[in-house]
Design an enzyme around this catalytic site. Structure first.
Site, PDB file in Angstrom:
ATOM      1  CD  GLU A   6      30.709 -72.287   1.252  1.00  0.00           C
ATOM      2  OE1 GLU A   6      30.881 -71.545   0.117  1.00  0.00           O
ATOM      3  OE2 GLU A   6      29.760 -72.809   1.195  1.00  0.00           O
ATOM      4  CD  GLU A  54      31.308 -67.595  17.633  1.00  0.00           C
ATOM      5  OE1 GLU A  54      30.728 -67.057  18.283  1.00  0.00           O
ATOM      6  OE2 GLU A  54      31.740 -68.796  18.134  1.00  0.00           O
ATOM      7  CD  GLN A  82      56.332 -44.240  40.587  1.00  0.00           C
ATOM      8  OE1 GLN A  82      56.702 -43.578  39.703  1.00  0.00           O
ATOM      9  NE2 GLN A  82      55.857 -44.063  41.807  1.00  0.00           N
ATOM     10  N   GLY A  94      34.262 -65.939   4.005  1.00  0.00           N
ATOM     11  CA  GLY A  94      34.611 -66.082   5.586  1.00  0.00           C
ATOM     12  C   GLY A  94      33.563 -65.044   6.182  1.00  0.00           C
ATOM     13  CB  SER A  95      34.425 -61.503   6.343  1.00  0.00           C
ATOM     14  OG  SER A  95      35.595 -61.577   7.166  1.00  0.00           O
TER      15      SER A  95
HETATM   16  C1  FAD Z   1      40.696 -71.316  14.844  1.00  0.00           C
HETATM   17  C2  FAD Z   1      39.610 -70.983  14.165  1.00  0.00           C
HETATM   18  C3  FAD Z   1      38.270 -71.375  14.090  1.00  0.00           C
HETATM   19  C4  FAD Z   1      37.258 -71.343  13.428  1.00  0.00           C
HETATM   20  N1  FAD Z   1      36.281 -72.155  13.496  1.00  0.00           N
HETATM   21  C5  FAD Z   1      35.032 -72.198  12.833  1.00  0.00           C
HETATM   22  C6  FAD Z   1      34.176 -73.069  12.637  1.00  0.00           C
HETATM   23  O1  FAD Z   1      33.907 -73.573  13.833  1.00  0.00           O
HETATM   24  N2  FAD Z   1      32.925 -73.040  11.784  1.00  0.00           N
HETATM   25  C7  FAD Z   1      32.914 -71.944  11.055  1.00  0.00           C
HETATM   26  O2  FAD Z   1      32.161 -71.730  10.143  1.00  0.00           O
HETATM   27  N3  FAD Z   1      34.034 -70.992  10.712  1.00  0.00           N
HETATM   28  C8  FAD Z   1      35.002 -71.158  11.756  1.00  0.00           C
HETATM   29  N4  FAD Z   1      36.281 -70.177  11.428  1.00  0.00           N
HETATM   30  C9  FAD Z   1      36.251 -69.461  10.468  1.00  0.00           C
HETATM   31  C10 FAD Z   1      36.182 -67.988  10.730  1.00  0.00           C
HETATM   32  O3  FAD Z   1      34.796 -67.652  11.412  1.00  0.00           O
HETATM   33  C11 FAD Z   1      36.660 -67.122   9.614  1.00  0.00           C
HETATM   34  O4  FAD Z   1      37.944 -67.421   9.631  1.00  0.00           O
HETATM   35  C12 FAD Z   1      36.428 -65.582   9.704  1.00  0.00           C
HETATM   36  O5  FAD Z   1      34.801 -65.325   9.683  1.00  0.00           O
HETATM   37  C13 FAD Z   1      36.952 -64.767   8.888  1.00  0.00           C
HETATM   38  O6  FAD Z   1      36.886 -65.256   7.463  1.00  0.00           O
HETATM   39  P1  FAD Z   1      38.265 -65.431   6.485  1.00  0.00           P
HETATM   40  O7  FAD Z   1      39.368 -66.361   7.488  1.00  0.00           O
HETATM   41  O8  FAD Z   1      37.741 -65.972   5.132  1.00  0.00           O
HETATM   42  O9  FAD Z   1      38.856 -64.165   6.637  1.00  0.00           O
HETATM   43  P2  FAD Z   1      38.347 -62.936   5.334  1.00  0.00           P
HETATM   44  O10 FAD Z   1      36.909 -62.910   5.362  1.00  0.00           O
HETATM   45  O11 FAD Z   1      39.268 -63.073   4.218  1.00  0.00           O
HETATM   46  O12 FAD Z   1      38.979 -61.655   6.164  1.00  0.00           O
HETATM   47  C14 FAD Z   1      40.338 -61.292   6.553  1.00  0.00           C
HETATM   48  C15 FAD Z   1      40.486 -60.117   7.202  1.00  0.00           C
HETATM   49  O13 FAD Z   1      39.638 -59.134   6.475  1.00  0.00           O
HETATM   50  C16 FAD Z   1      39.298 -57.968   7.499  1.00  0.00           C
HETATM   51  N5  FAD Z   1      38.043 -57.672   7.334  1.00  0.00           N
HETATM   52  C17 FAD Z   1      36.963 -58.537   7.321  1.00  0.00           C
HETATM   53  N6  FAD Z   1      35.693 -57.808   6.685  1.00  0.00           N
HETATM   54  C18 FAD Z   1      36.222 -56.440   6.613  1.00  0.00           C
HETATM   55  C19 FAD Z   1      35.589 -55.421   6.196  1.00  0.00           C
HETATM   56  N7  FAD Z   1      34.470 -55.057   5.972  1.00  0.00           N
HETATM   57  N8  FAD Z   1      36.483 -54.037   6.188  1.00  0.00           N
HETATM   58  C20 FAD Z   1      37.526 -54.137   6.588  1.00  0.00           C
HETATM   59  N9  FAD Z   1      38.336 -55.302   6.886  1.00  0.00           N
HETATM   60  C21 FAD Z   1      37.695 -56.482   6.880  1.00  0.00           C
HETATM   61  C22 FAD Z   1      39.391 -58.733   8.837  1.00  0.00           C
HETATM   62  O14 FAD Z   1      40.437 -58.610   9.434  1.00  0.00           O
HETATM   63  C23 FAD Z   1      39.480 -60.193   8.594  1.00  0.00           C
HETATM   64  O15 FAD Z   1      40.170 -61.153   9.557  1.00  0.00           O
HETATM   65  C24 FAD Z   1      37.264 -70.301  12.279  1.00  0.00           C
HETATM   66  C25 FAD Z   1      38.528 -69.787  12.183  1.00  0.00           C
HETATM   67  C26 FAD Z   1      39.616 -69.842  12.954  1.00  0.00           C
HETATM   68  C27 FAD Z   1      40.730 -68.975  12.666  1.00  0.00           C
END
Ligand code: FAD
Length: 386
Positions: A134, A368, A284, A138-139
């Site tokens: 959502e 993922e 090399q 995300g994470s």
């Molecule tokens: C091309 C694509 C396809 C996708 N397809 C799907 C799908 O089919 N279904 C679905 O449900 N989702 C999908 N996603 C969503 C994807 O799972 C999320 O983008 C991902 O979980 C990250 O969430 P966010 O984008 O909100 O980033 P955020 O949660 O905002 O995270 C941003 C960044 O913070 C960093 N981070 C995260 N946690 C921590 C931590 N604990 N400590 C330090 N750094 C951290 C990481 O570098 C991360 O990339 C897709 C995403 C993309 C880009």
């Protein structure tokens, strides 16, 4: 690829090597070099082709529903993703999403739901999607806000999902929503929502650097029969994690396929490109780079197929799958970057294979479970083992 000795590794059974060789030949004939102007149409076409070719049978579990086996064979889906990724990133995407989008049905679906959805997924007649993320979750999956409220024999869904692969072309979505049995991760349930359900709309189509169908979904008083719930109420987080446990290792396999293709391209270029009275591969500095690329690829392959093998034996793979995904995606990015560098200016020309690989690999380090999330998972498992 020059040889495929890795198919003789003890991780594999003889049918795995046969599967890889058959798919490699099929993919060279059917999907190699396909270039998509209209990604929606291309993706629909690829799903149909993969269904007709019989490859999607491996994406689902249950021979009674058209599956290749009674449960998902992780080594098979990894080999399929690696091979497809080597030929065509969108073909890998089409295969992967049929598996990820229907995985929760294979693992947790009622008899009726499995019978209604899985055979069509396996034949390439229904396109699947997995809707977990959502805008504000995300994470941090447990921060999910999309809600499902029980109303008689239905649930009523309200909220949004974003980054949904196959959003806009899917025939159904496996949607995770807050049902509130307990706070946080223990109050989420999973549902199958048909794409034409009243109250479900595509709020936005999202364009990304490696184009594939992607959308933000909106649920506005969207009614879903309670019979379409997957698993118990409040168990949705478990359903999501179990599904990702199967498919996370296959993300590593896709990264491995992209990296192998990049090394093949780099070797071909380096042995042909004349400069300073010899070819690029005679230097090399180039040889050191090629050695690093090949070693990184083999390490990724070992970690990927170790995790897949361990899962197929029924073992817990949380740490091993995270290691495979972390290492294979990060290494593939480096391998592809190195390959592109060897192409010089040609490497950044739109339509060149290394240029498209450079765009394809990037999102695998994010979705993922981003790299940082995998690091935390590995460390958490290590600390538990003390
Ligand atoms: C091309 C694509 C396809 C996708 N397809 C799907 C799908 O089919 N279904 C679905 O449900 N989702 C999908 N996603 C969503 C994807 O799972 C999320 O983008 C991902 O979980 C990250 O969430 P966010 O984008 O909100 O980033 P955020 O949660 O905002 O995270 C941003 C960044 O913070 C960093 N981070 C995260 N946690 C921590 C931590 N604990 N400590 C330090 N750094 C951290 C990481 O570098 C991360 O990339 C897709 C995403 C993309 C880009």
């Amino acid at each position: 690829m020059s040889d495929k000795l890795y198919l003789e590794w003890p991780f594999f059974a003889p049918h795995h090597a046969a599967l890889e060789r058959a798919l490699d030949a099929w993919a060279a004939q059917h999907v190699a070099g396909a270039h998509a102007d209209d990604v929606d149409a291309a993706c629909r076409h690829l799903v149909r082709q993969l269904g007709e070719g019989g490859w999607l049978r491996h994406a689902i579990g249950g021979t009674a529903y058209g599956g290749a086996g009674d449960s998902i064979d992780t080594r098979a889906i990894c080999l399929i993703r690696e091979t497809l990724a080597r030929h065509n990133g969108l073909a890998d995407f089409a295969f992967a999403m049929q598996g990820l989008g229907s995985g929760a049905i294979s693992l947790f679906g009622s008899e009726a739901n499995r019978a209604a959805y899985l055979p069509r997924v396996a034949r390439g007649e229904a396109i699947a999607a997995f809707a977990l993320s959502e805008p504000q979750a995300g994470s941090d999956v447990a921060a999910m806000q999309c809600a499902a409220v029980r109303d008689g024999d239905d649930y009523v869904l309200n909220g949004e999902k974003t980054w949904i692969s196959n959003g806009g072309i899917a025939d159904f979505y496996v949607v995770f929503a807050r049902t509130g049995e307990q706070p946080g991760a223990r109050g989420i349930s999973a549902f199958i929502v048909d794409a034409d359900a009243a109250g479900l709309s595509i709020a936005e189509r999202i364009n990304v650097i490696a184009p594939h169908p992607l959308a933000r979904l909106r649920f506005n008083d969207c009614r879903v029969p309670a019979a379409r719930r997957l698993g118990e109420a409040g168990q949705g987080f478990k359903v999501a994690m179990a599904t990702l446990d199967v498919f996370r290792t296959s993300v590593a396999a896709a990264a491995l396929g992209f990296a192998r293709r990049a090394l093949d391209e780099a070797l071909a270029r380096a042995t042909q490109r004349q400069m300073f009275g010899q070819v690029l591969a005679d230097f090399q500095l180039t040889q050191a780079r090629l050695a690093e690329m090949a070693t990184g690829i083999d390490t990724s392959a070992l970690l990927t197929y170790r995790a897949a093998w361990q899962r197929d034996r029924g073992g817990k793979v949380t740490k091993e799958a995270a290691m495979a995904k972390l290492h294979a995606t990060e290494t593939a990015q480096q391998v592809i970057d190195a390959a592109l560098q060897m192409f010089g200016g040609l490497g950044v020309v739109s339509g060149q294979i290394v240029e498209s690989l450079y765009r394809e690999i990037r999102a695998l380090r994010i979705y993922e479970g981003a790299t940082e999330v995998q690091q935390l998972i590995i460390a958490r498992e290590l600390l538990k083992e003390i």
